[in-house]
Design a protein around this motif. Structure first.
Motif, PDB file in Angstrom:
ATOM      1  N   HIS A   1      54.443  67.643 -32.885  1.00  0.00           N
ATOM      2  CA  HIS A   1      53.788  68.729 -33.621  1.00  0.00           C
ATOM      3  C   HIS A   1      52.303  68.729 -33.248  1.00  0.00           C
ATOM      4  CE1 HIS A   1      53.653  71.502 -37.149  1.00  0.00           C
ATOM      5  NE2 HIS A   1      52.399  71.107 -37.185  1.00  0.00           N
TER       6      HIS A   1
ATOM      7  N   PRO B   1      53.949  69.253 -42.231  1.00  0.00           N
ATOM      8  CA  PRO B   1      54.957  68.696 -41.308  1.00  0.00           C
ATOM      9  C   PRO B   1      55.313  67.250 -41.621  1.00  0.00           C
ATOM     10  CG  PRO B   1      52.838  68.954 -40.201  1.00  0.00           C
ATOM     11  CD  PRO B   1      52.733  69.672 -41.496  1.00  0.00           C
TER      12      PRO B   1
ATOM     13  N   ASP C   1      57.697  67.280 -44.695  1.00  0.00           N
ATOM     14  CA  ASP C   1      59.034  67.766 -44.340  1.00  0.00           C
ATOM     15  C   ASP C   1      59.763  66.785 -43.437  1.00  0.00           C
ATOM     16  OD1 ASP C   1      58.591  69.950 -45.875  1.00  0.00           O
ATOM     17  OD2 ASP C   1      58.497  71.419 -44.256  1.00  0.00           O
TER      18      ASP C   1
ATOM     19  N   ASP D   1      63.326  65.651 -44.482  1.00  0.00           N
ATOM     20  CA  ASP D   1      64.452  66.209 -43.728  1.00  0.00           C
ATOM     21  C   ASP D   1      64.465  65.846 -42.254  1.00  0.00           C
ATOM     22  OD1 ASP D   1      65.408  67.643 -46.017  1.00  0.00           O
ATOM     23  OD2 ASP D   1      63.787  69.081 -45.718  1.00  0.00           O
TER      24      ASP D   1
ATOM     25  N   ASP E   1      64.325  68.214 -38.545  1.00  0.00           N
ATOM     26  CA  ASP E   1      64.792  69.539 -38.946  1.00  0.00           C
ATOM     27  C   ASP E   1      63.985  70.125 -40.101  1.00  0.00           C
ATOM     28  OD1 ASP E   1      66.844  69.559 -37.059  1.00  0.00           O
ATOM     29  OD2 ASP E   1      68.219  68.500 -38.410  1.00  0.00           O
ATOM     30  N   GLY E   2      62.964  69.398 -40.562  1.00  0.00           N
ATOM     31  CA  GLY E   2      62.120  69.910 -41.631  1.00  0.00           C
ATOM     32  C   GLY E   2      61.501  71.248 -41.269  1.00  0.00           C
ATOM     33  N   ARG E   3      61.379  72.125 -42.241  1.00  0.00           N
ATOM     34  CA  ARG E   3      60.981  73.502 -41.948  1.00  0.00           C
ATOM     35  C   ARG E   3      59.575  73.623 -41.372  1.00  0.00           C
ATOM     36  NH1 ARG E   3      60.320  75.808 -48.172  1.00  0.00           N
ATOM     37  NH2 ARG E   3      58.676  74.354 -48.829  1.00  0.00           N
ATOM     38  N   ALA E   4      58.675  72.697 -41.716  1.00  0.00           N
ATOM     39  CA  ALA E   4      57.312  72.773 -41.195  1.00  0.00           C
ATOM     40  C   ALA E   4      57.118  71.938 -39.937  1.00  0.00           C
ATOM     41  CB  ALA E   4      56.300  72.317 -42.259  1.00  0.00           C
TER      42      ALA E   4
ATOM     43  N   THR F   1      57.489  71.425 -36.204  1.00  0.00           N
ATOM     44  CA  THR F   1      57.736  72.183 -34.979  1.00  0.00           C
ATOM     45  C   THR F   1      57.524  71.289 -33.779  1.00  0.00           C
ATOM     46  OG1 THR F   1      55.435  72.956 -34.918  1.00  0.00           O
ATOM     47  CG2 THR F   1      57.045  74.361 -36.016  1.00  0.00           C
TER      48      THR F   1
END
Length: 403
Positions: free
Chosen positions: A345, A366, A369, A373, A376-379, A381
């Motif tokens: 990220h 990030p 998340d 998770d 696969d965390g939403r924040a 990338t």
């Protein structure tokens, strides 16, 4: 408020990688939250950090760092949520914030160890943390998180204890320090060892090498800032008529020229650091960082991480020239080649290396998340996956030494 404890653990005889031992290694540590069997998160501090990662301010000089160094990240409802996770942070061996190091008492002499204390490595930090977690009854980590050299400490966990940790987050770190970083650290150490008060490291009980330590810290501060952040923060401005050059002696002609904001800042930071940290500890910790190489003992970084089957998050900052985006991508690549689910990220930032401490709004989502998770965390990338041409992945980093 989640439970908070502060203590020192005696870990018994400890043999360092250098082959020397101390009869009773002590680690100062703090914990936050409650342990439920599978929610432990180890936070690894940076070069001159302490176990006091979050919470109220503390009093004292070398006995305890005053400010909680990551209070914007660790705490109830924050990225590393102490309502959910049991957070452990330990001061590393060789430091001066409560753990065994040069300032500790030598059991045979009753005096500080000084430079007779064994040389320490990042691997020693990791092994000492494993012993501490055993004492605390924590067999397995949900995650280990660290920034800067603390990130090196975190990835060493994946190398040494791959079955003991599920997720590793390395922030503004690298597999090894580059030659520019090595050079600047070498100059910083020479500032200390050429201070007349250093006395070969045996200065305890007399004048301390505070000027040399302050100059070393000034070099560190320059490393932690970016060219653009220095321009924004200081420019070429004068510190003003009331500013006094009393921290360090000046040459006779200095009075003709302005005492600039950037000089005043560095003098202040260096002077304050000399009051709270130990010169020998600074020598020990910088050498541990300089010596670190993830691939040591293996053919590559990926080989060193081959046994790690968890997930990893690498976070880098575009303005960081101390541990660049390119260096962080090399680390992420080693995790990927080792088979670990990995995200790199990249945060657009002009703050330089200090961004991992001063931009919680960009780092927090990030990281939170990822802990919840994984990759696969939403924040979370993975910027590499957004760029088909990997050669264009990393923006040119801002360097203090570029034109």
């Amino acid at each position: 408020m989640p439970e908070h404890t502060r203590d020192t653990a005696s870990l018994g005889d400890f043999e360092f990688q250098c082959g020397e031992s101390v009869p009773d290694l002590e680690l100062a540590y703090e914990t936050y939250g409650e342990f439920d069997g599978d929610n432990a998160v180890l936070v690894c501090h940076a070069l001159t950090g302490s176990a006091h990662v979050a919470g109220a301010r503390r009093r004292g000089g070398t006995s305890g760092q005053a400010a909680a160094w990551w209070d914007d990240i660790v705490g109830p409802g924050k990225a590393i949520d102490t309502n959910e996770y049991y957070v452990v942070c330990a001061n590393v061996p060789g430091s001066c914030y409560g753990s065994s190091g040069p300032t500790s008492e030598h059991p045979e002499t009753g005096e500080p160890w000084g430079v007779e204390f064994p040389a320490v490595t990042v691997g020693d930090w990791t092994e000492a943390q494993r012993l501490l977690l055993d004492e605390l009854g924590v067999p397995h980590l949900h995650a280990v998180v660290g920034g800067s050299v603390g990130g090196m400490n975190a990835i060493e966990w994946a190398k040494r204890h791959p079955d003991h940790v599920d997720r590793v987050a390395a922030i503004a770190a690298a597999e090894r320090l580059d030659p520019q970083g090595l050079a600047l650290d070498a100059i910083a150490r020479r500032c200390i060892t050429t201070d007349p008060n250093w006395q070969g490291g045996e200065y305890y009980g007399g004048p301390e090498p505070t000027n040399g330590l302050a100059l070393a810290r000034q070099i560190g501060h320059v490393m932690y800032l970016s060219k653009s952040s220095m321009e924004d923060k200081f420019g070429r401005r004068s510190a003003g008529m009331d500013a006094v050059r009393d921290a360090f002696p000046s040459d006779p002609a200095a009075g003709f020229f302005p005492y600039r904001d950037v000089e005043s800042y560095l003098d202040y930071q260096g002077e304050k650091f000399g009051e709270r940290f130990d010169a020998n500890a600074y020598l020990y910790l910088t050498r541990a960082m300089d010596n670190y190489d993830l691939a040591s003992g293996y053919e590559s970084g990926a080989d060193a991480l081959a046994a790690f089957s968890g997930e990893s998050l690498v976070v880098s900052f575009t303005g960081d020239w101390h541990f660049t985006v390119e260096q962080n991508e090399e680390l992420a690549g080693s995790f990927r080649r080792a088979g670990a689910d990995t995200a790199h990220h990249v945060v657009e930032s002009g703050h330089g290396h200090d961004a991992f401490l001063v931009e919680p709004d960009r780092l927090g989502p990030p990281l939170a998340d990822f802990l919840d998770d994984g990759v696969d965390g939403r924040a979370v990338t993975d910027t590499r996956e957004e760029d088909e041409d990997e050669s264009e992945f990393a923006p040119v980093h801002t360097s203090l030494f570029s034109d």
